[in-house]
Every structure is written in C-alpha cells, then in structure tokens.
Enzyme design. Structure first.
Site, short mmCIF file in Angstrom:
data_model
loop_
_atom_site.label_atom_id
_atom_site.label_comp_id
_atom_site.label_asym_id
_atom_site.label_seq_id
_atom_site.Cartn_x
_atom_site.Cartn_y
_atom_site.Cartn_z
N GLU A 1 -4.49 1.95 -7.93
CA GLU A 1 -4.87 3.00 -7.00
C GLU A 1 -6.18 3.70 -7.30
OE1 GLU A 1 -0.90 4.83 -5.43
OE2 GLU A 1 -0.48 3.71 -7.24
N PHE B 1 0.81 -1.23 0.00
CA PHE B 1 0.00 0.00 0.00
C PHE B 1 0.84 1.26 0.00
CE2 PHE B 1 -2.65 -3.02 2.77
CZ PHE B 1 -3.21 -3.63 1.69
MO1 MOS Z 1 1.47 3.10 -4.09
S1 MOS Z 1 0.86 4.34 -2.55
O1 MOS Z 1 2.40 4.18 -5.03
O2 MOS Z 1 2.36 1.86 -3.35
#
Ligand code: MOS
Length: 739
Positions: free
Chosen positions: A706, A238
């Site tokens: 994302e 994440f």
């Molecule tokens: Mo993502 S927040 O660019 O791992």
C-alpha cells in the site's frame, strides 16, 4: 545461499500468461447454473412488488429469487452483521428495504448466462420511494463519530491546539476534498456455490478465504468445517475483496434453493455500490510554525460519508498523529450518512487520502514561511512517534529524502511558482512523504516432503496477483536449504492452515514467518529421522552438527565435521514410515507495545501543465522507500511502481460521479471511470534503501502493498501549484480546475 530478496521470476508466471490459472468464475463445476444479480434503481425506499411473468417466459429460467421467496436465514444472521468490518451488514433478500441505488434486490438463475441476463432485465419492479440523502453538503449537516478508527481512538488531543496556532508566526487553515472512488480490479467479484448436503464449496474471488468460510458458515448456521472456500488466483482486490459481500451469500442461497451449483459474477457496473468504495472525504487542516519552521500546532479533522446501514470511516488522521513533531495537536473523524453503498478499505485507506491533505498543507505552510518544503519536513523530523509516544522500530525517511532529492535534482528547484517552463508548458516540481503502518497477524503453514523429493508448503493465504506464491517459495527454499525448484508453495483453499486476510499489507509479514518456521521444522524432523536410524550416515548427529548443501540435488544434510557423511533429504524421508509432515505457527509478540512500526518513503514529482489547455502530464516520478527487507526485487519494485501509478490516478483521474437525483454512479464503467493508462505514465524511478528492522517480524519485511500510492497525490498537487501558482484542494485535479 539466500534466494529471498532475489529478483526471481514469478513461479505462477506461466500459469498466468498461458491461461492455465483459474479465476473464480472459471472453475469447471458440473451442472452449474448461471445467475445474475438484479439491483435497485432507486436510492431509498421499499420494493413493493416484483413481477416476474415476463422473465419466466425466457426459456431456461430456473429461479427468480426475491425478498418474497428467498430462503429464510436464521434470524440472528439475517443481515450478515457478524464482525464488522470483515463481516459486513449485508442485504440478503430478507426484507424489502432499499438503502442505496444498485443494492441487490433479486437473483435470477438460468441454464445459460445470456438467458439469466435477459430474464433479469425483464423483471418489473415497483418501488415505494422515500427521500434520499445524496448531497454531501446536506449530509454533513448532521455528523456522528465512528466508534473507532480501525483500532485507534476517533479523536486525539495533545497539548493546546489554540495556543499552538497563536504561537506560530505563519499559519494555515485550509480544507481539502477527495472524491468517492470505486475499486476496479480487472476481475470483478465472482462466486460459484456448490452444496453437497449441508456442506458448501465456494469458489470465491476473495482476499480472505478463512473469512468467507467463517462468515458464510455463521449465516447458514452450519459448522465452519462444512464450508470450503477456494481461491487460488485473484485478479486484483484492492481492499474490496477483503470483506464478504451480499452476492457471496446470495449465490449460496440460490444454489441451496435450486439444488444445483450456481455461478454469480458481478458485472462491471455492480462494482459501483454493493461491494464498497473509497468514501469521499473533507479534511480541514490547520498548521502553524515559528519562522525557523518548527511546527507549533497541527490539526486534521475528517468528515467522510458512510451508508445508512453501517459505519465505516476512512482513517485519514492517523498519518498526522505520527508524522511530525507537533507539540499541540487535535485530530478527529466524523461520518455523514448518505443513501450510498457502504464504503470500505481501498489501497492505503486513510494514508492515501490523509497524506494528500497533510502533505499539501505542509507545502502551503512552507510557502507561508518562504522555506523549502523538504527543509520544513526535515525541521520537524522525528525519531519517535509523537502520537503513540514510542520509538519507531526503524525509520529510513531521512535517507529516502536525501536519495530522492539527489536523483530528482530537487535542489535545483526555483521555488517561485510559474518560474519554470518548456515552451507553452509550465513545469512544476513537488514532493511529499509516503508512509504505511506495519502490522502482522498469526499464521500457520504446513510442510511435507513428497515422494518425488519436492517440499510442499501450504498455507490458507491468498495471492492478489502481487507475488505471494513467489516470495513464499523463496522463503521456504531458504528455510529448508534447498533450491527454489525443489519447493512448491500452495495457497487458495480454506482447509489449509490458518492465514489472515490479505489486507493492510500484512501477507508477507504474517505468513512468511510461518513458512520459514515450517521449513526449519521440516529440516529438523528429517534430521531426527536420520539421527535415529543407525543405517543413516547421519546416525547420532544433533542439529548444531549438521549443515544443508543446497547446491546438491534437492538438498543434502551433511555433518559439518565430516562433509563426506551426508544424506539427501529424499533418502532420509524414505527411511520414514508415511509422509514426513510438519505444521508451524508464527505470531506477533509484544513489539507493538514497544515500537511504532511504519514503512516510510519520499516522493518527488515533475508535472507539466499546458498553459492554454490545462492538460497535466507527469514526465517523471522518483519514489524512494524504506520497507525493511524486500522479499523479491522484481515483484517488489513492480508493486511499488503500481502503487505510484495508482497515486497518479488518485491525483488526476479517479472519481465516482454520483447522480444527485438517483444516487447512481453515472460513470459506472471502465470507459468513463478514468484510471491511468500506459499513455499517462512516463518515467517512474523506484529506489529502495537498505533497512534492517529486527522488530517487525523474523523476516524484517515491512509490507509494500500500500505505501506506493501514498504521498503521490500531494506530490502531484504540490507540483501543479509550483507550475501554475494555483492551489487545487479538490481531487482529482482535472484541467477544468486549472483554467
Ligand atoms: Mo488493502 S485496502 O488493506 O486490501
């Protein structure tokens, strides 16, 4: 035949469900010693002394490493500050300063984990306390601009904001806040460090093995080729695992000092401070529009916290610069220093939080104008990025709005707040826009035909649990022209060909083109071998005369003009002395200079709010996205759905609560740090629009890691307003804020 895009099962599914998949702390390393990280219990000051006499009474204790006895690192590297933000300012026991609560101040190593933990708890630490800034209201009295916002300018200005605000017949000036959030992947950060002379192997849970390799090598001042980072599986990252944090280096220091491999796993509470967080934000939005909805002005001013030791900004304003055709605009980003751990990337950093503010502001403006919020968005729709003044490489947002509105039934909405109910529950409908930029980095991949006829592809990338193994296998199979079961894709070792950080939703966009190029190169190489050998049925053939028969066992090359003249790849490889191997590199061109590249989507949400209890439920979400080419319909839908689930968490649950006296997370555990569970999730309808984008990369895939979380926060907040007539401008929207 194309297998790319097909909803095939994960190639690593069996390894995952059977437990055969090894995560970082699970690699068997002979004679490994167990370490625990001991962290500060004050937010600001100095470690005066560490009394380890009680700790040393625990049997099996091997090392108590503190700032007094820790290995001295080459001075230029003592805080690990190499190339922010990937190389972070670390705390490596070279000094006694404390900058935040939960900062690493000692490492205790023993022959078992339990003994190390017991000994760690027995350290008696004396501090000199210094005043700490723990109140954001106080911190923001003195703000400073970061140098950059990712690679963009900190502030932007187009047109005349004040004139634009005055020109509008409706305007708003409102401030939204979002809380500190902490990454909580199921697998916490973990590292096993093993030295062999001046060579170091690190089994590390990371989104960036090549970064681990380079940064750790620099800190110890050894050549990068002496460091091998290994990470075949990641249990979620994440963004937190995109940087090398202190514990990785500390594990290597302890192993060196001890002359024995050392394993160091962070405990759940240590996810709250030393490995980054999403910072809290305060976002002031101003907008104005004419009575027909045309926007005359917008501004987006963000203040976020950063630590005492490093600048890191949540880039909230970037989404506002490009989303709507607003002729007069200003955006800014400022930082307020606090005695907290350094913030970092968390899924859609900037877009998750920035879209919350922007799309709530649009909703508020729509109510001022007595206009439908979807119509207001369509009124200000743009085919060009007004911030960069470039056309979008592709944008299917209009279709996303249309399909989403249709599936959701948006046009049946009564705009009046508190107008819809089911018994004692108020019902609200809200919507918002999702987006995330499309980026790409250079990457390499090798391909070789093994003696059993399998094609082995390798690239030094990562699989965060989202499907890298699977989609790269699909791309490789298509490029070579063989069935998926004839391809094996390996990742997870820094000695493999170059690949970028698995962050910014770029793994597919960067690595898949290299995999594709390697597959094509391997096929050409095989043809070259056959064509040069007069005993081959393909002797003398050229590339344009030859096809690949994937249906045949393992793939056969054949002559287009005479399909009977054919030879299996494996048989061709046998004509060659030694392994048939190729390496291919793929990198972006100048497309960023010509196009603004983003994924877009539309999110529609229904909430119910219990009028007596304030309890908010989310019976249904419709998310429609244009993400270029989807590489796997199964893993792709799952990833977008997972993003929406996290968006529900962002809107309603997640918040790291900081104790104002000690600066410690008071809910630093999975029981009190609330994330959505199955009981919180009801219908989620994910749709993809067909989108062809020839500009982003050879695969036309935009990245889906994302975008799923974006827009959801605003859509829920807007739905809650529609249900209750109450505008909550402070996430998460908990029931106390509604009563
Ligand atoms: Mo993502 S927040 O660019 O791992």
């Amino acid at each position: 035949m194309t297998i790319t895009g097909a909803p095939i099962n994960r190639v690593d599914a069996w390894a995952k469900v059977s437990g055969a998949a090894r995560y970082s702390a699970e690699h068997p390393v002979a004679d490994v010693a167990h370490a625990v990280l001991v962290t500060s219990t004050i937010p600001s000051g100095r470690v005066l002394s560490i009394d380890d006499s009680a700790a040393r009474e625990v049997p099996g204790v091997l090392l108590v490493m503190t700032h007094e006895n820790a290995l001295r690192l080459p001075p230029k590297m003592k805080d690990g500050k190499l190339q922010p933000p990937i190389g972070r300012r670390l705390t490596l026991l070279q000094e006694d300063d404390v900058y935040y609560n939960n900062q690493p101040i000692a490492v205790v190593v023993a022959d078992t984990f339990e003994r190390a933990r017991e000994a760690g708890a027995r350290l008696r630490i004396e501090y000199e306390r210094k005043p700490a800034v723990l109140d954001f209201e106080q911190a923001k009295q003195s703000v400073h601009p970061p140098e950059k916002v990712l690679t963009e300018e900190t502030d932007t200005k187009r047109g005349d904001l004040q004139a634009g605000l005055l020109a509008g017949s409706a305007r708003i000036d409102v401030t939204y806040t979002t809380p500190v959030e902490s990454h909580n992947p199921l697998e916490t950060h973990a590292t096993i460090a093993q030295w062999d002379g001046d060579r170091l192997t690190l089994y590390d849970s990371t989104q960036y093995m090549k970064g681990v390799q380079r940064i750790v090598a620099s800190i110890f001042d050894i050549p990068p080729e002496n460091v091998t980072a290994i990470c075949p599986y990641v249990g979620g990252g994440f963004g937190s695992k995109g940087s090398v944090w202190s514990h990785v280096v500390l594990a290597a220091m302890a192993a060196k000092q001890l002359g024995r491999p050392v394993k160091l796993s962070l405990d759940r509470n240590q996810m709250f401070g030393p490995v980054g967080s999403r910072p809290n934000t305060e976002q002031r939005m101003r907008m104005a529009a004419l009575s027909d909805g045309r926007m005359t002005a917008s501004s987006h001013d963000t203040i976020a916290y950063t630590s005492m030791i490093e600048d890191w900004i949540e880039p909230c304003g970037l989404v506002t610069r490009m989303m709507y055709e607003s002729p007069n605009q200003e955006t800014s980003h400022r930082l307020a220093r606090m005695h907290l751990g350094t913030p970092t990337f968390m899924r859609a950093p900037g877009e998750a939080t920035g879209s919350y503010a922007q799309d709530c502001a649009i909703d508020e403006l729509a109510y001022e104008l007595h206009m439908d919020p979807l119509d207001l968005r369509l009124k200000n729709y743009t085919e060009r990025d007004p911030g960069k003044d470039l056309p979008f490489s592709s944008k299917s947002l209009r279709q996303c709005y249309e399909i989403g509105a249709e599936r959701f039934g948006w046009r049946d909405r009564n705009p009046q707040p508190r107008s819809m109910r089911q018994g004692h529950k108020l019902v609200g409908w809200g919507m918002a826009t999702a987006s995330y930029p499309t980026n790409r980095s250079p990457a390499e991949c090798s391909a070789t035909l093994t003696p059993d006829g399998t094609a082995l592809f390798r690239s030094g990338t990562q699989d965060l649990g989202t499907g890298t193994y699977t989609v790269m296998t699909q791309v490789a199979a298509d490029a070579l022209g063989v069935p998926v079961d004839r391809v094996r894709f390996e990742l997870g070792n820094s000695q493999m060909p170059e690949a970028p950080v698995s962050g910014g939703s770029t793994t597919v966009a960067s690595v898949a083109p290299a995999v594709q190029a390697a597959g094509k190169a391997l096929r050409l190489k095989l043809l070259g071998i056959a064509a040069a050998d007069e005993r081959s049925p393909l002797f003398g053939a050229t590339a344009d005369q030859v096809g690949v028969d994937a249906a045949s066992d393992g793939g056969e090359l054949y002559l287009l003009a005479d399909p009977a003249r054919r030879e299996a790849m494996q048989a061709i490889a046998a004509r060659h002395d030694g392994p048939v191997e190729v390496t291919a590199k793929a990198e972006p061109g100048d497309e960023k200079q010509k196009y603004s590249m983003h994924s877009f989507g539309a999110v529609f949400v229904e909430v119910t709010v219990d009028e007596d209890l304030g309890e908010i439920r989310v019976p249904r979400v419709v998310g429609v996205y244009g993400v270029g080419k989807l590489m796997n319909e199964k893993t792709g839908y799952s990833q977008l759905m997972g993003g929406i689930v996290w968006g529900i968490g962002l809107a309603l649950f997640e918040e790291t609560l900081i104790d104002q006296r000690e600066g410690r997370a008071v809910n630093g555990n999975l029981a009190e740090y609330h994330v959505p569970t199955n009981a919180d999730i009801q219908a989620i309808d994910v749709q993809i629009v067909d989108e062809d984008d020839p500009h982003v990369n050879p695969l036309g895939a935009k990245g889906i890691g994302e975008i799923g979380i974006t827009g959801v926060g605003a859509a829920i907040a807007n739905a809650v307003f529609h249900a209750t007539g109450k505008r909550v401008r402070d996430l998460p929207i908990t029931l106390d804020k509604l009563l």
